[in-house]
Design an enzyme around this catalytic site. Sequence first.
Site, mmCIF file in Angstrom:
data_model
loop_
_atom_site.group_PDB
_atom_site.id
_atom_site.type_symbol
_atom_site.label_atom_id
_atom_site.label_comp_id
_atom_site.label_asym_id
_atom_site.label_seq_id
_atom_site.Cartn_x
_atom_site.Cartn_y
_atom_site.Cartn_z
ATOM 1 N N LYS A 151 0.804 -1.235 0.000
ATOM 2 C CA LYS A 151 0.000 0.000 0.000
ATOM 3 C C LYS A 151 0.830 1.274 0.000
ATOM 4 O O LYS A 151 0.403 2.267 -0.564
ATOM 5 C CB LYS A 151 -0.958 -0.008 1.192
ATOM 6 C CG LYS A 151 -0.283 0.094 2.537
ATOM 7 C CD LYS A 151 -1.291 -0.076 3.672
ATOM 8 C CE LYS A 151 -0.609 0.074 5.007
ATOM 9 N NZ LYS A 151 -1.378 -0.521 6.102
ATOM 10 N N ARG A 175 -7.620 -0.421 17.039
ATOM 11 C CA ARG A 175 -7.980 -0.107 15.669
ATOM 12 C C ARG A 175 -9.003 -1.174 15.289
ATOM 13 O O ARG A 175 -9.992 -1.326 15.974
ATOM 14 C CB ARG A 175 -6.756 -0.018 14.739
ATOM 15 C CG ARG A 175 -7.081 0.850 13.497
ATOM 16 C CD ARG A 175 -5.907 1.043 12.555
ATOM 17 N NE ARG A 175 -5.687 -0.134 11.717
ATOM 18 C CZ ARG A 175 -4.808 -0.185 10.721
ATOM 19 N NH1 ARG A 175 -4.064 0.871 10.428
ATOM 20 N NH2 ARG A 175 -4.640 -1.289 10.008
HETATM 21 C C1 LIG Z 1 -0.538 -1.400 6.680
HETATM 22 C C2 LIG Z 1 -0.891 -2.687 7.294
HETATM 23 C C3 LIG Z 1 0.104 -3.650 7.531
HETATM 24 C C4 LIG Z 1 1.580 -3.388 7.263
HETATM 25 O O1 LIG Z 1 2.104 -2.548 8.249
HETATM 26 P P1 LIG Z 1 3.672 -2.187 8.320
HETATM 27 O O2 LIG Z 1 3.831 -1.507 9.620
HETATM 28 O O3 LIG Z 1 3.944 -1.284 7.169
HETATM 29 O O4 LIG Z 1 4.415 -3.464 8.240
HETATM 30 C C5 LIG Z 1 -0.284 -4.863 8.050
HETATM 31 N N1 LIG Z 1 -1.581 -5.117 8.345
HETATM 32 C C6 LIG Z 1 -2.562 -4.215 8.148
HETATM 33 C C7 LIG Z 1 -3.960 -4.568 8.500
HETATM 34 C C8 LIG Z 1 -2.252 -2.970 7.621
HETATM 35 O O5 LIG Z 1 -3.216 -2.074 7.421
#
Ligand SMILES: *Cc1c(COP(=O)(O)O)cnc(C)c1O
Length: 353
Positions: free
Chosen positions: A36, A129
């Site tokens: 992302k 979250r």
């Molecule tokens: C963005 C995201 C990740 C990845 O997070 P990082 O800290 O960049 O490794 C993993 N799981 C979810 C649900 C996310 O939204």
Amino acid sequence: MGYPALIVNYEKLKHNTQFLMEKCRRHGIDVVPVTKVYCGVPEIARASVEAGAKMLADSRIENIIKMKDIPVPKVLLRIPMKSQAEAVVEHVDISLNSEYDTIKAISDKAVEKGKVHKIVLMIDMGDLREGVWRADALAFAGKIVALEGVKLIGVGTNLTCYGGVIPSKDNLGKLVELAEAIESQYGIRLEIISGGNSSSIHLLDKSEMPKRVNQLRLGESIVLGNETAYGERIEGTYDDVFTFAAEIVELKEKPSIPEGEIGMDAFGEKPVFTDKGLRRRAILAAGRQDAKVDGLTPTDERIAILGASSDHLIVDITDCDTEYRIGDIITFKLGYGALLAAATSEYVNKIVE
Ligand SMILES: *Cc1c(COP(=O)(O)O)cnc(C)c1O
């Protein structure tokens, strides 16, 4: 268009993916690279698949659609919108979910299309979250199991995103206990226990990762080489997979204090200045529409960023050994926020090298 540009070193991205996959594999964990932060650009995402990744994950269906020609299953990270149920069934292989209404809508669409959609139930282990609350997880799982168009294939959690809660033997251990309670209650086997993001990596080095956790969803650790529980560099990874590059359009020697009465800058803030005498300054053709300036670090350590407006980035090059000229390119390393902004800006050319 040339500059500003976000330059991706393909081999370094591949290396970081491989390195983290190997580190995780030793603990029985699969890595799902998260795309992302660079908007799922397929030419970039391919590096992680070439490194051996068996799945890719993104928070937006638009990005997942962009990657449709990369032949690995795609995981939707953000809890889907109910209004996207049809698109989820159509484009996504596995989605992370926490709302019954949405899961029911996905199930109905899947039945209509003669498909079964795979679901990972997100459980909130304290970060506040996404995720069903722990006490509700067992009953909630039963409601998913009862639906015809979806299959519950795992549970997962996400930490260190809102509440800053650090993954631990204790909170991930409880996730595993919940998974096992779901398995015995409903007579199913959960193939995925997804133990979080780049903030879970520290548990590997301490050998504190609970045994059945078998997946991590890794974004920042792959793209920037950071573990994100304590903000430390992961040794053996590159921190310059991505660089930001901008071109010099003006080079002048000017005083370090503006002349005249000081009002507000372009963003309504009152700037403050220290007098360092005459300084050699460069204006780069990039600004806040292209990147998050406070997340940029000049590759030439003798350059100091003075400030930026929407389209102008002003740097002090007085102390540099390099004789910069008009038309030269200045490069920067990026923090996570700056990378996200640069990848998202339509003014920034994406270059894979
Ligand atoms: C963005 C995201 C990740 C990845 O997070 P990082 O800290 O960049 O490794 C993993 N799981 C979810 C649900 C996310 O939204």
